[in-house]
Design a protein around this motif. Structure first.
Motif, PDB file in Angstrom:
ATOM      1  N   UNK A  46       0.919  -0.932  -0.205  1.00 42.92           N
ATOM      2  CA  UNK A  46      -0.314  -0.287   0.075  1.00 42.92           C
ATOM      3  C   UNK A  46       0.670   1.706   0.175  1.00 42.92           C
ATOM      4  N   UNK A  99      -9.266   1.719 -12.430  1.00 35.77           N
ATOM      5  CA  UNK A  99      -9.807   1.126 -10.722  1.00 35.77           C
ATOM      6  C   UNK A  99      -9.382   2.650 -10.411  1.00 35.77           C
ATOM      7  N   UNK A 121      -9.310   6.853 -10.746  1.00 35.19           N
ATOM      8  CA  UNK A 121     -10.666   7.396 -11.571  1.00 35.19           C
ATOM      9  C   UNK A 121      -9.532   8.235 -11.520  1.00 35.19           C
ATOM     10  N   UNK A 133     -16.782   8.428  -9.476  1.00 35.79           N
ATOM     11  CA  UNK A 133     -16.997   7.246 -10.592  1.00 35.79           C
ATOM     12  C   UNK A 133     -17.870   7.846 -11.899  1.00 35.79           C
ATOM     13  N   UNK A 144      -3.184   3.463   1.990  1.00 35.19           N
ATOM     14  CA  UNK A 144      -3.107   2.375   1.498  1.00 35.19           C
ATOM     15  C   UNK A 144      -4.485   2.608   0.626  1.00 35.19           C
ATOM     16  N   UNK A 184      -8.264   2.546  -0.592  1.00 29.39           N
ATOM     17  CA  UNK A 184      -7.922   3.887  -2.454  1.00 29.39           C
ATOM     18  C   UNK A 184      -9.503   3.972  -2.384  1.00 29.39           C
ATOM     19  N   UNK A 185      -9.782   5.287  -2.666  1.00 30.84           N
ATOM     20  CA  UNK A 185     -10.880   5.500  -3.369  1.00 30.84           C
ATOM     21  C   UNK A 185     -11.155   5.046  -4.800  1.00 30.84           C
ATOM     22  N   UNK A 186     -12.498   4.560  -5.669  1.00 33.17           N
ATOM     23  CA  UNK A 186     -12.289   3.236  -6.719  1.00 33.17           C
ATOM     24  C   UNK A 186     -13.764   3.565  -6.652  1.00 33.17           C
TER      25      UNK A 186
END
Lengths: 280, 772, 159
Positions: free
Chosen positions: B20, B195, B197, B278, C40, C42-44
């Motif tokens: 990460x 994935x 944006x 998104x 770590x 994540x925004x998706x």
């Protein structure tokens, strides 16, 4: 990302929650109960839910009950779908649950949250309609039990300030043979074209459907048609389909005509489960 | 033995990614950064009557509200698009205003309060509609737009460009044909759904430098276009690009950067950040192109293709940005990989009221192959010839000429017949295409051949700098963006091979900073390995010259007598006479203290050779370097009653010249195949009659998830591309491009109906078989 | 003016108590990333659909975009920053189970929770859990290989 702000309360008792609601409502804060709270976020981010105060019922002991009490099974509304499923008290409910959203989301979505959801599918309701379960609802008049087939009419008919505390199901009803089929536009995750749950009680088929119309339902006339063994299997299905109680959905998942096609196939599968392939 | 080539070396950034720690654009701390939020159009086509920002302006923390202006207009080939809509919106989701505020939620709250009054206009929902004589004009003043030289918008129409291929003699082709086949196909726009944006930050420094950080595939293009659109000094634009969370072509377009620049300008140069939701990423930012197509093939009774007449109508959406380039690429490779002497193709880039298009992995090839390879299967059926046999009979061989009349050789085209033969083995073709599973289920196989070159700018170049550290390790600096393709690890492998050194001592700078990183044109078109690879080999040569120069003086011999390997520079036939690289790579110091040399810095660059524009009337020209060819297939289990199916196996045999990293190459191909199967089977925007995109989120736009995937079987052939590093060909996109066609071919057999539309949902198959 | 729509809360993250000032309306994902520097997750999609923000809360995988920060008080939160040298991380590298890496922390957290809770997970359990996350780069076959190898390794079997 929610652009509105709200106060957050986590009452420890039913009474506290009900009183909080009343007082916040009087202050004009348009309070909302949450249990899993996922819709607050997903609909809140597009302002389809806006509230000035959130009352989180996850700390209320009654909402977390999950046990067999004599001949009854009691499910707390604030238990996550995952926990309810893993208990395996109620196989049909477990089967309906496992198809909702995805596993990680089900760790957050609660049984009560799904039953009370704005999202039109509310598939956890289907097994409860078929087993004539009882819902315990808290409000100013205390905790009152209602048969689900009375209080659930398209949506759960709660008065302002009431919230769902428990679901109570007769154990013997949960032991009946069942079928639960979820049909999607494509692949294995996501909203249904339709979900059909059926229960066989002494040879009589009970049927509840989600995704076909804009609300989940159990329709006695459709059940009557399916059980009318004086007709051919094909005719029973045709008649049941003709009795769909509301307009069939026409949306991004599928057209109304296609949903009917899928429903016919699904009903065939259900009948075949208990009666063999027949003539359909 | 090979030092590194062909081995499945782990990605250089692997540990960062599994812990990460790998940073993407939005991961950098944003203290002091203002946040931008867009207000977007709820209409697909409407006049903007009024915009009221008064309520939005009252939200605490709001620092600026930006509205559309007549200029600048932007667009890579035709300048037809204002960064924020001006007077008119042309697609659902188009940015209309941008709010700059202290926090993301303040910006969002204010954007929600911007009140826009629209007057709806008629909506064009497909290229065919757009070409109707009475169609509303989406760009009324098309002829007035500034444009580059090689694009040909047609005034008072919705045609942004038309590319023509005229090869051979059509009349003769038809005369020589015993059989003809005509068909029409279509597919609607969809999305890349990377994935991550899209995200950009921008600021204007007091010294006038404009500094961006962007999740982009083309940081150097941002410099170029920002300068072009806003008359900025190129040298004073800096673009930083850290790791990028997937691109697939979608992050080639320069869009949010323009708005971010205007936003920082509006707040005195303070840093601003714009992160797509998104939903915005799916429709506000550019999308995967749609297509309507007509095809007519002629062939002899024996199955020899004689003639092809094709019309491609690409749905570029509201603006032409990359759509013109994509429609041109489709013309250039307008047929499948077959020998055809007589070709007529018109490939049009057509405006509609859909979100505008940009590159998508395969750059028109999956789309055109869907058309051509479906037609091949239909022709095979008509001729009663096995579909793979028909393809083998017509396979493009060295010595044949392409639709743009370029003669290819073994190096530039590889070995398609061998790909077909290998595919036959892999798929157990001899057992037949259809196997009955039970009363209602059947297993069916379908195939497609593929080819693709990369039609890129004729002046596209790539540079690499190698700097040596005092311990003898080497840093690679390249403008390739690490979007997931692993190209930077491939570069390290090439260098390890070239310098015969341990790859652990090769360090790759993952982030790109256009001020200090040598330019790589764009990280697109499966061009990284060829272009940056060649630049790297040249840089390595340059470094070796420097190492040998210093070493030769220490070892008192000619540099010509020296070799570099295993961290040493040694005399070729007396390896015991050597010096360590680390002792010369920052200069050599004699015992006296005198020193010679200095830090070794290897430089290399590469520019594609002999590329030309194509002729406007005939399409003749050399628009790309080598082709990669292959053959692909699927095996599906199909329910003949419900029209549902599961993809059981997916096959790819691709001639990639040289396998540089086996698992990485397989991963590229499998991932691309997955994307192609998705786009063939499920992915599409659902568009209302009003042009509204009804499913701009991942709940209703359904990609594969774990468990939906088939078993992938990937095999490689290695016919060297002599120009490529160690013979390698591009492979980033090729796994995708045959999948939709192969799937459609299998399902056409399964359903007994010639399927003509994507995606192939059970409902669409049901409809095409006459249901409903 | 004091309001009750934001609060100072304490979150236990990776076995450390962290105090942070949040809006009640802030998601846990936002608090982790913007207030605590733990990027770590994540925004998706911010909608619970993609799984890129998955963390572990009291042993269960959770989509941190679907949880309010205030809801996480009193719970044990593990983020990818709290994992080191785990079997699943090793196998993700070995099996080439990621490319762009953006979905990777979410997948790893989900896999790690799965391995802890169901060391004997069979194919159907693995599918049920892992279909919560979207990967757009791989064909999922690599992820399948990684989780199966990690489960095997945890049991001391040859991967």
């Amino acid at each position: 990302m929610l652009s509105f702000d709200f106060e957050y309360y986590k009452p420890a008792s039913i009474d506290e929650a009900v009183q909080l609601f009343q007082s916040l409502d009087r202050q004009g804060k348009n309070p909302s109960y949450i249990s899993g709270g996922t819709e607050l976020i997903t609909l809140g981010r597009v302002n389809k839910i806006v509230t000035g105060a959130v009352i989180d019922i996850k700390a209320i002991p009654e909402c977390l009950v999950l046990e067999k009490q004599g001949t009854q099974l009691v499910f707390g509304a604030a238990q996550s779908l995952t926990v309810v499923r893993e208990k395996q008290f109620f196989p049909l409910l477990s089967k309906a649950i496992v198809e909702i959203a995805d596993h990680t989301a089900r760790n957050k979505i609660t049984l009560g949250g799904n039953i009370c959801a704005n999202i039109i599918y509310r598939e956890a309701v289907l097994p409860l309609l078929l087993t004539d379960s009882t819902l315990a609802v808290a409000g100013l008049n205390g905790l009152i039990q209602y048969p689900i087939n009375d209080i659930f009419q398209q949506t759960l008919q709660l008065d302002r300030g009431e919230f769902l505390v428990q679901v109570i199901t007769h154990k013997q009803e949960t032991e009946l043979p069942f079928v639960c089929l979820k049909k999607r536009r494509q692949w294995d995750v996501g909203y249904p074209l339709l979900t059909a749950a059926a229960l066989n009680k002494n040879g009589q088929i009970k049927l509840a459907i989600s995704g076909l119309c804009s609300f989940p339902f159990r329709d006695k006339r459709m059940e009557y048609s399916l059980n009318n063994r004086s007709l051919s299997m094909k005719a029973r299905i045709e008649e049941a389909v003709s009795r769909i109680p509301a307009p069939v959905l026409n949306d991004v998942h599928g057209s109304a005509e296609y949903r009917v096609f899928v429903l016919e196939n699904t009903l065939q599968e259900i009948l075949a489960e208990w009666e063999g392939a027949g003539d359909a | 033995m090979s030092q590194s080539i062909g081995k499945s070396i782990y990605r250089k950034e692997a540990l960062e990614k599994v812990t990460g720690k790998a940073k993407y654009t939005d991961d950098y701390p944003a203290a002091g950064t203002l946040h931008v939020k867009l207000a977007v159009s709820p209409y697909a086509h409407a006049r903007i009557i009024a915009i009221d920002t008064s309520k939005a302006g009252e939200v605490p923390g709001v620092r600026a509200i930006l509205l559309g202006q007549p200029f600048p207009l932007t667009g890579e080939e035709i300048k037809d698009r204002p960064p924020l809509a001006f007077e008119r919106v042309r697609y659902h989701g188009e940015p209309v205003a941008a709010v700059v505020a202290d926090t993301p939620h303040q910006a969002k709250r204010a954007a929600e309060l911007i009140a826009v009054t629209y007057e709806p206009l008629p909506v064009i929902n497909s290229p065919r509609e757009a070409l109707q004589p009475d169609a509303v004009l989406i760009h009324e003043n098309l002829e007035t737009y500034e444009k580059i030289e090689h694009v040909y918008p047609e005034a008072k129409t919705n045609i942004a460009d038309r590319t023509k291929i005229r090869k051979g003699n059509m009349e003769q082709g038809w005369t020589e044909s015993d059989v003809t086949l005509e068909a029409s196909f279509s597919l609607s726009p969809s999305d890349h759904i990377a994935m991550e944006t899209r995200c950009v930050t921008a600021e204007i420094r007091p010294d006038g430098f404009v500094v961006f950080s962007s999740s982009t595939q083309s940081p150097y293009m941002i410099m170029e276009l920002m300068s072009r659109y806003f008359q900025l000094e190129k040298g004073k634009i800096i673009v930083n690009t850290p790791f990028v969370g997937g691109g697939y072509g979608g992050k080639v377009a320069v869009q949010l950067e323009l708005i971010a620049y205007l936003a920082t300008l509006a707040v005195g140069g303070r840093p601003v950040k714009l992160l797509n939701t998104r939903e915005e990423d799916m429709i506000t930012s550019p999308v995967h192109i749609g297509l309507d197509a007509d095809i007519k093939l002629g062939a002899t009774q024996e199955g020899k293709l004689k003639v092809a007449q094709i019309t491609y109508l690409f749905d570029t959406g509201a603006y032409s940005d990359k759509g013109v380039t994509i429609s041109r690429a489709a013309a250039i490779t307008c047929t499948g990989p077959y020998q055809l002497e007589n070709i007529w193709c018109d490939s049009l880039c057509v405006y509609t009221n859909h979100p505008y298009a940009t590159a998508y992995r395969g750059f028109s090839h999956a789309e055109l192959l869907f058309v051509f390879e479906r037609a091949m299967d239909m022709l095979a059926k008509k001729l009663n010839i096995d579909p793979l046999e028909l393809r083998r009979i017509n396979a493009f061989l060295p010595g044949a000429t392409t639709p743009t009349q370029i003669r290819l050789n073994e190096s530039t085209v590889g070995n398609l017949p061998q790909c077909i033969d290998r595919l036959k083995q892999l798929m157990n073709w001899k057992e037949g295409q259809v196997t009955q599973v039970n009363g209602r289920k059947i297993r069916v196989k379908g195939v497609s051949c593929i080819w693709k070159t990369s039609t890129i700018d004729t002046e596209a170049s790539s540079g690499v700098v190698l700097t040596f550290n005092v311990d003898g390790s080497v840093n690679i600096l390249s403008g390739i963006v690490e979007i997931g393709t692993g190209t930077k690890t491939i570069l390290a492998q090439l260098l390890a091979e070239k310098l015969k050194m341990d790859i652990k001592k090769i360090h790759v700078k993952m982030e790109v900073d256009t001020q200090t990183t040598p330019k790589h044109w764009k990280t697109v078109a499966s061009r990284g390995t060829l272009m940056a690879g060649r630049a790297l080999l040249k840089a390595a040569d340059d470094a070796v010259v420097q190492l040998k120069d210093t070493a030769s003086r220490v070892l008192m011999c000619s540099p010509d007598d020296l070799e570099v390997a295993n961290d040493m520079i040694y005399v070729r036939d007396e390896p015991d006479t050597f010096i360590h690289v680390k002792d010369v790579c920052h200069g050599y110091k004699y015992p006296s203290g005198h020193s010679i040399g200095g830090q070794v810095i290897g430089r290399g660059n590469y520019i594609l050779r002999h590329l030309t524009h194509i002729d406007h009337e005939t399409g003749a020209g050399r628009p790309g370097p080598e082709y990669t060819v292959g053959a692909q297939g699927v095996e599906v289990e199909f329910d003949t009653k419900e029209f549902t199916y599961k993809v059981l196996k997916a096959f790819a045999v691709i001639d990639i010249g040289k396998v540089l990293n086996k698992k990485a190459a397989e991963g590229q191909v499998m991932g691309a195949m997955s994307m192609g199967l998705n786009f063939g089977s499920s992915e599409t925007f659902v568009v209302s009659d009003d042009g509204i995109i009804l499913n701009p989120r991942l709940r209703t736009y359904v990609p594969f998830r774990y468990g939906d995937h088939p078993e992938y079987l990937v095999h490689f052939l290695e016919t060297p591309h002599i120009d490529g590093p160690f013979g390698a060909r591009g492979v980033g996109e090729h796994g995708l491009i045959g999948m939709p066609a192969a799937l459609a071919n299998s399902l056409s057999i399964a359903s007994g109906v010639e399927l003509t539309m994507l995606p192939l949902t059970p409902e669409s198959i049901w409809k095409e078989t006459g249901g409903g | 003016m004091h309001n009750h729509t934001s609060a100072e809360i304490t979150l236990n993250i990776n076995n450390e108590d962290r105090t942070v000032y949040v809006r009640n309306a802030d998601t846990l994902l936002y608090a982790l990333r913007e207030k605590l520097g733990l990027t770590g997750a994540k925004p998706g999609c911010l909608n619970g659909d993609c799984g890129a923000c998955t963390i572990i809360v009291d042993g269960d995988p959770m989509k941190s975009c679907l949880m309010l920060a205030v809801e996480a008080q009193g719970k044990s939160i593990i983020t990818v920053e709290g994992l080191q040298n785990t079997a699943i991380q090793t196998e993700f590298i070995d099996k080439f189970a990621f490319q762009c890496g953006y979905c990777t922390p979410g997948f790893i957290m989900n896999c790690h929770a799965l391995m802890t809770k169901y060391p004997d997970a069979d194919d159907s359990v693995i599918k049920d859990w892992l279909e919560s996350n979207i990967c757009r780069c791989t064909g999922y076959q690599e992820i399948e290989a990684a989780i199966k190898a990690a489960l095997a390794a945890a049991k001391g079997e040859p991967g």
